[in-house]
Design a protein around this motif. Structure first.
Motif, PDB file in Angstrom:
ATOM      1  N   HIS A  40     -13.076   3.932   2.268  1.00 40.81           N
ATOM      2  CA  HIS A  40     -12.208   3.819   3.493  1.00 40.81           C
ATOM      3  C   HIS A  40     -12.560   5.233   4.565  1.00 40.81           C
ATOM      4  O   HIS A  40     -13.024   6.242   3.849  1.00 40.81           O
ATOM      5  N   LEU A  85      -2.748  12.827  -2.033  1.00 40.24           N
ATOM      6  CA  LEU A  85      -2.455  11.270  -1.616  1.00 40.24           C
ATOM      7  C   LEU A  85      -1.233  11.528  -0.625  1.00 40.24           C
ATOM      8  O   LEU A  85      -0.954  10.853   0.191  1.00 40.24           O
ATOM      9  N   ASP A  89     -13.898  10.530  -3.501  1.00 41.86           N
ATOM     10  CA  ASP A  89     -12.781   9.562  -3.630  1.00 41.86           C
ATOM     11  C   ASP A  89     -11.627   9.994  -4.627  1.00 41.86           C
ATOM     12  O   ASP A  89     -12.006  11.146  -5.304  1.00 41.86           O
ATOM     13  N   VAL A  90     -10.908   9.515  -4.661  1.00 42.05           N
ATOM     14  CA  VAL A  90      -9.468   9.916  -5.472  1.00 42.05           C
ATOM     15  C   VAL A  90     -10.012  10.114  -6.903  1.00 42.05           C
ATOM     16  O   VAL A  90     -10.708   9.043  -7.551  1.00 42.05           O
ATOM     17  N   PRO A 139      -1.151   5.370  -2.494  1.00 43.93           N
ATOM     18  CA  PRO A 139      -1.994   5.205  -1.240  1.00 43.93           C
ATOM     19  C   PRO A 139      -3.494   5.615  -1.643  1.00 43.93           C
ATOM     20  O   PRO A 139      -3.889   7.023  -1.915  1.00 43.93           O
ATOM     21  N   ALA A 140      -4.422   4.616  -1.942  1.00 43.88           N
ATOM     22  CA  ALA A 140      -5.604   5.054  -2.314  1.00 43.88           C
ATOM     23  C   ALA A 140      -6.600   4.880  -1.251  1.00 43.88           C
ATOM     24  O   ALA A 140      -6.201   4.223  -0.138  1.00 43.88           O
ATOM     25  N   LEU A 141      -7.974   5.092  -1.246  1.00 43.65           N
ATOM     26  CA  LEU A 141      -9.023   5.296  -0.197  1.00 43.65           C
ATOM     27  C   LEU A 141      -9.689   3.909  -0.496  1.00 43.65           C
ATOM     28  O   LEU A 141     -10.883   4.211  -1.115  1.00 43.65           O
ATOM     29  N   LEU A 149      -4.666  17.072   5.056  1.00 47.60           N
ATOM     30  CA  LEU A 149      -4.406  15.612   5.116  1.00 47.60           C
ATOM     31  C   LEU A 149      -3.017  15.420   5.726  1.00 47.60           C
ATOM     32  O   LEU A 149      -2.868  14.098   6.008  1.00 47.60           O
ATOM     33  N   MET A 174      -1.799  12.973   2.487  1.00 49.37           N
ATOM     34  CA  MET A 174      -2.379  11.755   3.241  1.00 49.37           C
ATOM     35  C   MET A 174      -1.262  11.008   3.773  1.00 49.37           C
ATOM     36  O   MET A 174      -1.282  10.553   5.134  1.00 49.37           O
ATOM     37  N   LEU A 228      -3.000   3.021   4.708  1.00 56.40           N
ATOM     38  CA  LEU A 228      -2.395   4.342   4.205  1.00 56.40           C
ATOM     39  C   LEU A 228      -1.016   4.555   4.830  1.00 56.40           C
ATOM     40  O   LEU A 228      -0.383   5.582   4.557  1.00 56.40           O
TER      41      LEU A 228
END
Lengths: 390, 492, 403
Positions: free
Chosen positions: A311, B420, A280-281, B373-375, A371, B423, B389
């Protein structure tokens, strides 16, 4: 002078070739466009063929092919090569970008609607995750849109022996492999505060009891016909799992890579594959370093996802994080596709762009582990299931 | 000051270290060229010449084969040919561009302040910097190319106080050097899930279960939250109005006093006579003589000093931007509608998961959205339910100014801002817009464009040296400059 | 005692200066306390392949560059109560879990092992966490080396661990309305704890002759009753120590005369000297508490160790996983000395005595040829608060270098 003439002639020929593209092939426009040559109307059999052309084709085994062609018939890849003869009347997908096999998320709960954790008992080796699979579940669509064409449904690792994992596709309800692995909980997740077991001693004692007098799926694991999936977290759990597997000559994979950096030699010697903990981030970089160290030591790796709590884009995000910490991009691509398939014993069917494999194909704008690459289209068994232009 | 310093540097191409014998006045006529502070910085920070095959001045403007002279923490010269000054270090690279800024970060904010649910408007995050922990996180952020961040406290409450722009350099352990702008914005939020702490609950079968303390705010409370926000802005505007009126009245009163004094001075004898008469009368009646306090009683009263309202006032007047974290479309629409009356307000939307439905108005009013932009998986909190996203890409395509941030929740997320951003590119954001969001647009939104965000003369040397275009696949960061310090050197 | 005198005589007369071998770990010291009876002045210890290969008087002459020379050497210390095992090392779903092994639960990557090693403790006994009446099997292992059981084990299944007193019943509660978890099926009183102990032992006795009555853990309980492994039971307070001893005597009446009992954390053992000497029970003492109050309100003063030793009870000291200065095992020996224990007895109480109690003295506990090369290097007289551990040798490897 002579040489120049030949060169000029050659140029003319090649110019001529490029000037007469396949009918329907886009010229100069980006993106994916499919076309069918007029001849196909006459020869109906040939319509079963589709040729995927891409600037670069990642084969799923760590290698790639520039300007490759993938020929698909009835949802199966029949030929892969550079200058393939495309049967007349074949559908053509000309993609100005990268092509890879569909990604495989090892360890996922998508489409199971929380039906993978039976809390009433901790030992149920003959339970099968495939019976929790709802092929119409919307979570599968989200995974698909992240380029994931197959997932491995795993019984919860909070059970000592949770049951058998299943490899399924994210579209079409296809079960690729119903009894892929036997799931064993060797981490603290399998310990409880109010039911058996509360201790590692108790957990291992019960596992020993089950494996020394094996029945059902356990006996297949002991016989070597069913690989095991051992959930581990810290170093001690990893070493304990390795010792347990050695005692009963088990083979398979371990799920949990965060601390692997410190025990990489023992993991390599055990012969077990490793399914990497999802990322994760903001995660500590130790996890990504561990993955890079495992790959460098020659351990076969794949990526876990733990969706839908995570996600689906976490899968590629994790790979990108590991690449940032030194994992070779080739290894990352392989771990997302071919190696992941081999880990669950489905490598002959999914995860690779190779003859005989299912045509589960993702078209990318660029490298799948970057990405910034976007997904242009996703095909499962040759059928387009996601993408801008159908 | 800066342009002059540049001229001097250009003229000598050597570090000015010692000038007192010449005297300031003789050198430049009126103002000194280099203060002692700058002199000091000049002596401490080495000089670099960066030779770039491509120099991204700002996204969209690329110069080829130029050199950049960095001295004293600043970019002092950009030219095709710069001879290497004595003692300077030469760094060659394929691409040089401005380093990244995280416009929504928590890196270095004391955790108590970060989690405080009841911050006031006057609370300054720059007072809550914890510069003695998380060094490695700041170093990792530098390694990823993020050198500055806007920090915000109190994300759990409706008010987050005054945000600050700081430099993420673990070497800077003094807030006076780390903080670039202490009152960068005022932060607020609307409609966020309230975390009242996990609870142990006994279920129907008697078993104990942990229940998450997350409670979505109900819809009426959300509407009233916007009411409160607006009334706060109004009170700020009123405070400013009162201040202005006070200043005006005080002015008039002073003027009046001056006139009276003048008049009285001119008619001194008459005044004395009338005063004596008054005193005598008072004595006869056995009363105490009271001097007329005419002047004092009419002195205008100063409004009560209130730092919170002062902060709200500068927001209402557009002196600093107002960053509101808001996600649901109804709240965004409501907020946009209600803030229309504040003509000077500089609104910035943070999060904006459902901002798409108001894209047109956001674009027209040029209100930036800091996309996070988080997961998030399906267990995300209520307000993020429709988080996607592709949001940044779609908003940008509709003409909404976008920035990219890491949400200001976890200290460790800032390091992954470039990932991010990539992404977001992978989900449809134009790469140039993404780069702009991380550099010049972020700097501009928070009034930092004068010193960071682009590679231009006089700007601070916050630079990246890369082996390819920034944010592109396969590009690696080779060197990172943070305020003129070579903070990261990955090459060999 | 006789043995001590004999070996002392041998030590002073029989040892001659010997050459220094090249390929080995050699440590020199002003005094070597072997814990086998000798004190060697100006001595040396040679370790080859992890084992002590020679002990003797150092050759006269100049010290060589890089030579390892310290003020004093003692054997690596032995702590029978490592106390760094967490709650996940005992299976609480049943109050008697004799069939389980703490070895299956250990985290050898935990930092506490290394801290114990650095404080001079080279061998420990790790026990299941004391939340069960009978918790399972303990293991004796080294505190350093490769983090694997193969590399570190001194003796597996070294004792059957259990606990008396308030701890095994502390978490349990009566069933309210409907019984919802296993804690409501377990004893809530000292009486209940003792009942569980006695019941499981009688169950094992009955099962010995009747296979139909066998249950999980019966073999392990019988091994303890038959004296194949000692019962290592935590009992802090007087009443719990008495309970343990009564149980042992009751089992002796049932014919199980070989059962061995070791009391762990016997803070109030000094009150029950007769019981202990009568049954030959050994006592592991907990760390000293400044106010004398310990767990279960047991009173424990500094002279306890001396009193027990004076009465002939075999004793061992323990530090309960506190390796910090002023609390480590070496410091516990110093405290015991200040309570009147002789130097020799204090030395033995942290080295050979615990090794003998637990039956691992063939490998560890003293400096003798053939034993493991575990040494503690001191910068002064050991067990004085003015001196400290400066180096540790584990199986010939210098894990803490004093230089």
């Amino acid at each position: 002078m002579m040489f120049n003439t030949i060169l000029a002639a050659f140029l003319a020929v090649s110019a001529g070739l490029t000037a007469t593209p396949q009918p329907g092939t886009p010229s100069g426009s980006e993106g994916v466009k499919a076309g069918v040559s007029p001849a196909s109307k006459a020869v109906s059999d040939a319509a079963a063929f589709t040729a995927f052309k891409a600037k670069i084709v990642y084969l799923g085994n760590g290698t790639s092919l520039e300007n490759g062609v993938v020929l698909v018939q009835d949802g199966i890849i029949v030929k892969v090569g550079k200058d393939l003869e495309i049967p007349a009347g074949a559908g053509i997908v000309d993609h100005d970008g990268a092509l890879s096999a569909g990604l495989i998320a090892l360890h996922s709960n998508d489409g199971a609607g929380g039906e993978l954790n039976d809390t009433t008992r901790t030992v149920m080796p003959d339970a099968e995750a495939r019976f929790a699979f709802d092929p119409k579940h919307p979570e599968l669509r989200e995974a698909l849109e992240a380029g994931i064409t197959s997932i491995v449904l795993c019984p919860s690792s909070s059970r000592l022996i949770g049951g058998q994992t299943a490899v399924v596709k994210t579209s079409g309800g296809v079960i690729v492999k119903p009894n892929a692995q036997l799931s064993l909980g060797l981490s603290s997740a399998a310990l409880s505060y109010n039911e058996f077991p509360t201790s590692y001693s108790g957990a291992l004692g019960e596992l020993n009891a089950q494996f020394s007098d094996p029945k059902g799926a356990v006996s297949r694991a002991v016989a070597g016909s069913l690989p095991v999936l051992m959930d581990v977290n810290d170093r001690a759990e990893t070493m304990r799992a390795i010792a347990f597997a050695k005692k009963y000559k088990l083979r398979g994979a371990m799920y949990g890579s965060y601390w692997a950096e410190d025990v990489v030699v023992a993991i390599k010697e055990s012969g077990f594959d490793v399914i990497c903990t999802p990322f994760d981030v903001g995660d500590n970089q130790r996890g990504a370093r561990s993955v890079a160290a495992l790959a460098a030591a020659g351990v076969r790796i794949g990526f876990g996802l733990d969706s839908p709590a995570r996600h689906p884009a976490s899968l590629r995000f994790g790979a990108a994080m590991c690449v940032r910490q030194g994992l070779a991009a080739d290894s990352a691509r392989k771990a997302l596709t071919g190696d992941a398939a081999d880990i669950v014993g489905a490598g002959n069917r999914i995860g690779k762009i190779a003859r005989g494999s299912d045509a589960d194909i993702v078209l990318w704008s660029g490298d799948p582990v970057a990405l910034s690459s976007s997904i242009k289209a996703v095909y499962i068994e040759g059928k387009q299931v996601f993408g801008g232009s159908k | 000051m800066r342009p002059q310093a540049t001229i001097l540097a250009l003229a000598s191409l050597a570090c000015v270290t010692h000038l007192p014998t010449l005297g300031w006045a003789s050198l430049a006529g009126t103002t000194p060229l280099v203060t002692e502070d700058e002199d000091q910085a000049c002596a401490e920070l080495p000089t670099y010449v960066l030779r770039a095959e491509k120099l991204v001045v700002r996204p969209g403007k690329v110069l080829e084969n130029v050199s950049v002279l960095v001295r004293g923490g600043e970019i002092v010269l950009i030219s095709p040919e710069i001879p290497l000054p004595e003692g300077a270090t030469e760094i060659k690279g394929k691409v040089v561009c401005a380093s990244f800024m995280d416009p929504w970060s928590a890196l270095g904010v004391d955790s108590n302040v970060l989690n405080d649910k009841s911050l006031n408007e006057e609370a300054r995050v720059s007072d809550a910097l914890n510069l003695y922990s998380g060094d490695f996180l700041r170093q990792q952020a530098l390694e990823a190319g993020v050198t500055t961040a806007r920090l915000q406290g109190g994300y759990r409450g409706s008010t987050g106080g005054l945000g600050a722009v700081v430099r993420l350099d673990p070497e800077l352990d003094d807030p006076s050097t780390a903080v670039l702008l202490s009152d960068a914005n005022l932060g607020m939020s609307v409609g966020l899930t309230v975390d009242s702490g996990a609870r142990l609950v006994r279920g129907a079968d008697g078993s104990l279960q942990f229940l998450s303390g997350d409670e979505p705010v109900d819809v009426f409370d959300r509407v009233s939250a916007i009411d409160k926000l607006i009334s706060k802005l109004e009170s700020g505007a009123a405070y400013r109005q009162a201040e202005l009126e006070y200043a005006h009245k005080l002015d008039e009163w002073n003027k009046e006093i001056a006139e009276q004094t003048k008049k009285l001075e001119g008619d001194y004898k008459k005044a004395k006579k009338s005063r004596d008469k008054d005193v005598k009368e008072a004595e006869e009646k056995g009363k105490e003589f009271k001097e007329k306090k005419y002047k004092e009683s009419r002195k205008p009263k100063q409004p009560k000093q209130d730092d919170g309202k002062a902060a709200l006032a500068s927001v209402a007047e557009g002196e600093i931007p107002l960053v509101v974290e808001v996600h649901r479309s109804s709240e965004i629409r409501n907020l946009l509608e209600r803030t229309k009356s504040f003509g000077r307000l500089r609104l910035v939307i943070a999060g904006g998961s459902e901002a798409l439905s108001s894209a047109k108005e956001l674009a027209e009013r040029e209100i930036p959205v800091i996309v996070w932009p988080a997961l998030r998986g399906n267990s995300a909190q209520d307000e993020f339910a429709s988080d996607d996203l592709s949001l940044a890409g779609v908003l940008a395509a509709r003409g909404v100014p976008i920035l990219l941030g890491t949400g200001g929740r976890g200290e460790d997320a800032t390091r992954d801002l470039p990932l991010l951003a990539q992404m977001a590119i992978g989900h449809g954001l134009d790469p140039e817009v993404a780069l702009r969001a991380l550099t010049v647009d972020a700097a501009r939104t928070f009034d930092m464009a004068g010193s960071i965000g682009t590679v231009e003369l006089g700007k601070d040397a916050d630079l990246l040296v890369l082996d390819g275009m920034p944010l592109m696949p396969g590009t690696n960061i080779e060197h990172v400059f943070c305020g003129g310090r070579l903070a990261v050197s990955n090459k060999n | 005692m006789l043995f001590t005198v004999l070996s002392l005589a041998l030590g002073s007369g029989g040892l001659a200066a010997m050459p220094v071998p090249a390929e080995a770990t050699t440590v020199f010291a002003d005094r070597i306390y072997t814990a086998a009876g000798d004190v060697i002045e100006n001595g040396m210890v040679v370790i080859t392949d992890g084992k002590i290969s020679a002990i003797g008087v150092a050759p006269n002459g100049e010290r060589k560059e890089g030579e390892l020379h310290v003020a004093a050497i003692t054997p690596g210390m032995v702590d029978l109560s490592s106390r760094n095992t967490n709650m996940q090392t005992v299976e609480e779903t049943t109050e008697v879990s004799a069939q389980y092994h703490v070895a299956d639960s250990l985290d050898l990557f935990d930092r506490s092992w290394g801290r114990q090693l650095k404080s001079g403790v080279t061998t420990v006994v790790a026990n299941p966490y004391d939340n069960n009446c009978i918790g399972g099997f303990s293991i004796a292992l080294k505190t350093g080396g490769e983090p694997s059981l193969e590399a570190r084990t001194v003796k597996a299944d070294v004792a059957l661990r259990g606990s008396f007193g308030s701890q095994p019943s502390g978490k349990n509660h009566p069933a309210r309305r409907r019984p919802t978890d296993f804690y409501s099926r377990r004893p809530t009183t000292r009486m209940g704890v003792e009942w569980v102990w006695r019941k499981s032992m009688y169950d094992a006795l009955y099962a010995e002759g009747n296979k139909d009555r066998a249950f999980d853990g019966v073999e392990q309980l019988l091994a303890a009753l038959n004296g194949e492994v000692p019962v290592f039971a935590q009992a802090w307070a007087t009443q719990d120590i008495r309970t343990a001893v009564f149980l042992k005597e009751e089992m002796a009446k049932e014919g199980k005369t070989k059962m061995r009992l070791i009391i762990d954390a016997g803070a109030e053992a000094w009150r029950e000297l007769d019981f202990l000497t009568r049954t030959g029970t050994a006592v592991v003492l907990p760390p000293f508490a400044s106010d004398g109050r310990t767990f279960d309100n047991a009173f424990y003063a500094r002279d306890c160790a001396a009193k027990l030793h004076g009465a002939g009870v075999p004793i061992a000291l323990s530090a309960h996983n506190d390796s910090s200065p002023g609390h480590s095992l070496g410091d516990q020996a110093a405290f015991a000395r200040s309570g009147g224990l002789s130097f020799d007895a204090a030395l033995e109480a942290v080295t050979i005595s615990p090794a003998r109690i637990m039956g691992i003295d063939r490998r560890v506990g003293s400096i003798e040829v053939g034993k493991d090369g575990d040494l503690v290097l001191w910068n002064g007289t050991p067990f004085e608060l003015t001196s400290s551990v400066v180096g540790v040798v584990l199986e010939g490897e210098l894990v803490v270098d004093p230089r």
